[in-house]
Design an enzyme around this catalytic site. Structure first.
Site, PDB file in Angstrom:
ATOM      1  N   LYS A 233       8.175   9.194   4.768  1.00  0.00           N
ATOM      2  CA  LYS A 233       7.944  10.339   3.887  1.00  0.00           C
ATOM      3  C   LYS A 233       8.479  11.614   4.537  1.00  0.00           C
ATOM      4  O   LYS A 233       8.733  11.661   5.740  1.00  0.00           O
ATOM      5  CB  LYS A 233       6.462  10.459   3.554  1.00  0.00           C
ATOM      6  CG  LYS A 233       5.991   9.343   2.625  1.00  0.00           C
ATOM      7  CD  LYS A 233       4.558   9.532   2.177  1.00  0.00           C
ATOM      8  CE  LYS A 233       4.168   8.448   1.170  1.00  0.00           C
ATOM      9  NZ  LYS A 233       2.757   8.577   0.744  1.00  0.00           N
ATOM     10  N   ARG A 267       0.627   1.191   5.262  1.00  0.00           N
ATOM     11  CA  ARG A 267       1.536   0.817   4.170  1.00  0.00           C
ATOM     12  C   ARG A 267       2.935   1.285   4.565  1.00  0.00           C
ATOM     13  O   ARG A 267       3.184   2.480   4.714  1.00  0.00           O
ATOM     14  CB  ARG A 267       1.104   1.475   2.855  1.00  0.00           C
ATOM     15  CG  ARG A 267       1.966   1.105   1.650  1.00  0.00           C
ATOM     16  CD  ARG A 267       1.438   1.805   0.393  1.00  0.00           C
ATOM     17  NE  ARG A 267       2.222   1.474  -0.772  1.00  0.00           N
ATOM     18  CZ  ARG A 267       3.332   2.111  -1.156  1.00  0.00           C
ATOM     19  NH1 ARG A 267       3.783   3.149  -0.437  1.00  0.00           N
ATOM     20  NH2 ARG A 267       3.996   1.755  -2.239  1.00  0.00           N
TER      21      ARG A 267
END
Length: 287
Positions: A233, A267
């Site tokens: 991210k 994740r």
């Protein structure tokens, strides 16, 4: 009942389709994106065959869960119809359930109809990025199906969430308040297994993401498993002035900090590296 599942201890088990999953040690959830526009191009699966090959790789590398999504939730992502989302995810879930019957599958959706159909085809967990705010039937469906529910904090929608980064009462306070309200509603709906995800990157800017990472331990008041999704991210690459393709190092560092602050599930796009990170952190924390 295991003592660790009492009111005073963090819950460390999940019932996934009759299989008891232990979370006493950190585990990994591999990401399978069935979208043409996910923010990390290498994660985009273009065919059933490619997805099955990637799933096999992730499972071999140590993933406990596979997360299947057909709706990109990157900031500003275009709307996808419910039918298109179903068309993307259902054939893959059926193929995964057939070829990897021992794999634990998560459906990444905020739509209750998609979640219900996915579970009927073989999914074991509902991963709802909206925390039930975008479909009022989601909690009832999760309760009816009797599957674990992954509760993520988000404001707005994937299209608008970048406009909702102002927190009047403070970021952490509002995340905790959100979880308190939503957990109570889930339990009222009959959902027994709840996993929390603070939603890094969802209605949060980079500085807010790091604030959240520093204070993860404060979410332990819920005594529920904590999933952390930091993989590639913007918070892991923008401070380094690179792109998501070069964000593996930043992801490993961020995941290390998350593990040190109580993360139970990572994740990720890169399962092998996440498993290695967990092993090193466990060595560091060993007496």
């Amino acid at each position: 009942m295991n003592a660790k599942d009492t009111l005073f201890c963090k819950k460390t088990t999940l019932n996934c389709g009759g299989r008891l999953v232990l979370l006493q040690q950190p585990t990994v959830m591999g990401i399978l994106n069935l979208t043409p526009d996910s923010f990390y191009p290498e994660s985009r699966m273009q065919s059933v065959e490619q997805t099955l090959a990637q799933a096999e790789k992730m499972l071999t590398e140590g993933a406990t869960f596979l997360d299947i999504g057909g709706y990109s939730t990157r900031p500003g992502a275009p709307e996808v119809s419910e039918q298109e989302e179903l068309d993307r995810v259902l054939p893959i879930i059926e193929a995964l359930a057939k070829d990897f019957p021992e794999a634990l599958l998560s459906i990444d959706t905020f739509r209750s109809n998609v979640a219900e159909e996915a579970v009927r085809r073989g999914a074991h967990i509902i991963n709802d990025v909206s925390g039930g705010t975008l479909d009022e039937n989601m909690f009832a469906v999760a309760g009816k199906l009797g599957v674990p529910y992954l509760l993520m904090h988000m404001r707005g929608t994937p299209q608008t969430m970048a406009n909702f980064t102002h927190y009047e009462k403070g970021l952490l306070e509002e995340v905790i308040s959100f979880f308190a309200e939503r957990v109570a509603l889930l339990r009222a709906a009959g959902v027994k297994d709840i996993i929390l995800d603070p939603g890094f990157g969802f209605a949060k800017n980079i500085e807010q993401n790091y604030q959240l990472l520093r204070h993860l331990r404060e979410l332990e008041i819920f005594k529920l498993p904590l999933l952390i999704g930091l993989s590639r991210k913007s918070m892991t690459y923008k401070p380094l002035h690179v792109g998501p393709e070069e964000a593996l190092t930043g992801t490993i560092v961020a995941n290390t900090l998350a593990l040190l602050n109580g993360a139970d599930i990572l994740r990720v796009h890169d399962v092998k590296e996440a498993m290695q990170t967990i092993k090193i952190v466990k060595k560091t924390l060993a007496p």
